[in-house]
Motif scaffolding. Structure first.
Motif, PDB file in Angstrom:
ATOM      1  N   GLY A 121       0.904  -1.480  -0.496  1.00  0.00           N
ATOM      2  CA  GLY A 121      -0.173   0.543   0.063  1.00  0.00           C
ATOM      3  C   GLY A 121       0.769   1.138  -0.119  1.00  0.00           C
ATOM      4  O   GLY A 121       1.896   1.484   0.006  1.00  0.00           O
ATOM      5  N   ARG A 181      -3.606   4.005   2.268  1.00  0.00           N
ATOM      6  CA  ARG A 181      -3.923   3.302   0.855  1.00  0.00           C
ATOM      7  C   ARG A 181      -4.136   1.524   0.397  1.00  0.00           C
ATOM      8  O   ARG A 181      -2.408   1.283  -0.050  1.00  0.00           O
ATOM      9  CB  ARG A 181      -4.670   3.953  -0.653  1.00  0.00           C
ATOM     10  CG  ARG A 181      -4.832   4.941  -0.348  1.00  0.00           C
ATOM     11  CD  ARG A 181      -5.057   5.697  -1.556  1.00  0.00           C
ATOM     12  NE  ARG A 181      -5.916   6.940  -1.589  1.00  0.00           N
ATOM     13  CZ  ARG A 181      -6.082   8.021  -2.947  1.00  0.00           C
ATOM     14  NH1 ARG A 181      -5.298   7.601  -3.640  1.00  0.00           N
ATOM     15  NH2 ARG A 181      -7.098   8.770  -2.039  1.00  0.00           N
ATOM     16  N   ALA A 182      -4.478   0.611   1.122  1.00  0.00           N
ATOM     17  CA  ALA A 182      -4.215  -0.537   0.312  1.00  0.00           C
ATOM     18  C   ALA A 182      -3.615  -0.612  -0.895  1.00  0.00           C
ATOM     19  O   ALA A 182      -4.518  -0.713  -1.897  1.00  0.00           O
ATOM     20  CB  ALA A 182      -5.133  -1.802   0.779  1.00  0.00           C
ATOM     21  N   GLY A 183      -3.023  -1.543  -1.288  1.00  0.00           N
ATOM     22  CA  GLY A 183      -1.838  -2.316  -2.243  1.00  0.00           C
ATOM     23  C   GLY A 183      -3.265  -3.055  -3.093  1.00  0.00           C
ATOM     24  O   GLY A 183      -3.963  -3.706  -1.977  1.00  0.00           O
ATOM     25  N   LYS A 195      -5.001  -6.018  -1.312  1.00  0.00           N
ATOM     26  CA  LYS A 195      -6.856  -6.101  -1.075  1.00  0.00           C
ATOM     27  C   LYS A 195      -7.236  -7.558  -1.684  1.00  0.00           C
ATOM     28  O   LYS A 195      -7.871  -8.260  -1.253  1.00  0.00           O
ATOM     29  CB  LYS A 195      -7.305  -4.748  -2.301  1.00  0.00           C
ATOM     30  CG  LYS A 195      -7.401  -4.066  -1.601  1.00  0.00           C
ATOM     31  CD  LYS A 195      -7.722  -2.872  -2.409  1.00  0.00           C
ATOM     32  CE  LYS A 195      -8.061  -2.128  -1.935  1.00  0.00           C
ATOM     33  NZ  LYS A 195      -8.306  -0.472  -3.152  1.00  0.00           N
TER      34      LYS A 195
END
Length: 193
Positions: free
Chosen positions: A47, A79-81, A85
């Protein structure tokens, strides 16, 4: 999982608890310092961390219901990559004996400043593109030298386009007032009756 549990989880792979604790501290410190400086920290497959500006706004005090002015501030955002995810959602299986977040591809670790500069150049090019297009259309619409017949047709065309723009502006709906004012006016009219 808290920080102590994270240190215990990686202690076996790094050769001891103290090395693991130092590694966790150094990584977290580097991320915090970079985000505070305004840089974006991206870890491929995991992320990205970045600093985001929140504008000044009005909020409501939940105890009193009073409107309160909140100053503008900066907050960190994660923000998660996509890889992270996919693992959380179950689209991909978590490897048992392998690392969940793979190493970055070769050449992608060569400094984040180059990536930021490239992104800034792309953004500047996007902003400049509409201006270039407008200048090109203006040149096409008004050539430098025209013959007598061409001049009159160009003037008529220009007159028609400006008339069309004016009529379109007149036909555009007026800006609507906010719902509060309208309802306040209706209430005031109802009281008068």
């Amino acid at each position: 999982m808290n920080k102590a549990q994270l240190v215990e989880a990686i202690a076996d792979k790094l050769g001891g608890r103290q090395q693991a604790a130092d590694a966790v501290d150094v990584v977290l410190d580097a991320i915090v310092r970079a985000v505070v400086a305004g840089d974006r920290v991206s870890v491929t497959g995991f992320g990205s961390f970045e600093k985001v500006e929140r504008p000044a706004r009005y909020a409501r005090n939940p105890q009193t219901g009073e409107r309160v002015r909140v100053k503008k501030t900066s907050v960190p955002r994660f923000r998660a990559g996509q890889g992270f995810k996919d693992l959380v959602s179950g689209a991909k299986k978590l490897p048992k004996n392998d690392v969940a977040v793979k190493k970055a591809p070769k050449g992608s670790l060569s400094g984040g400043t180059a990536t930021r500069k490239a992104t800034a150049k792309k953004a500047a090019a996007k902003k400049a593109a509409p201006a270039k297009k407008a200048a090109a259309t203006a040149k096409k619409a008004a050539p430098a030298k025209k013959t007598g017949a061409a001049k009159t047709t160009a003037k008529k065309t220009a007159a028609k386009s400006t008339t069309a723009k004016k009529s379109a502006a007149k036909k555009a709906p007026a800006k609507k007032s906010s719902g509060r004012r309208t309802s306040a006016r209706k209430r005031a009219a109802a009281r008068r009756k």
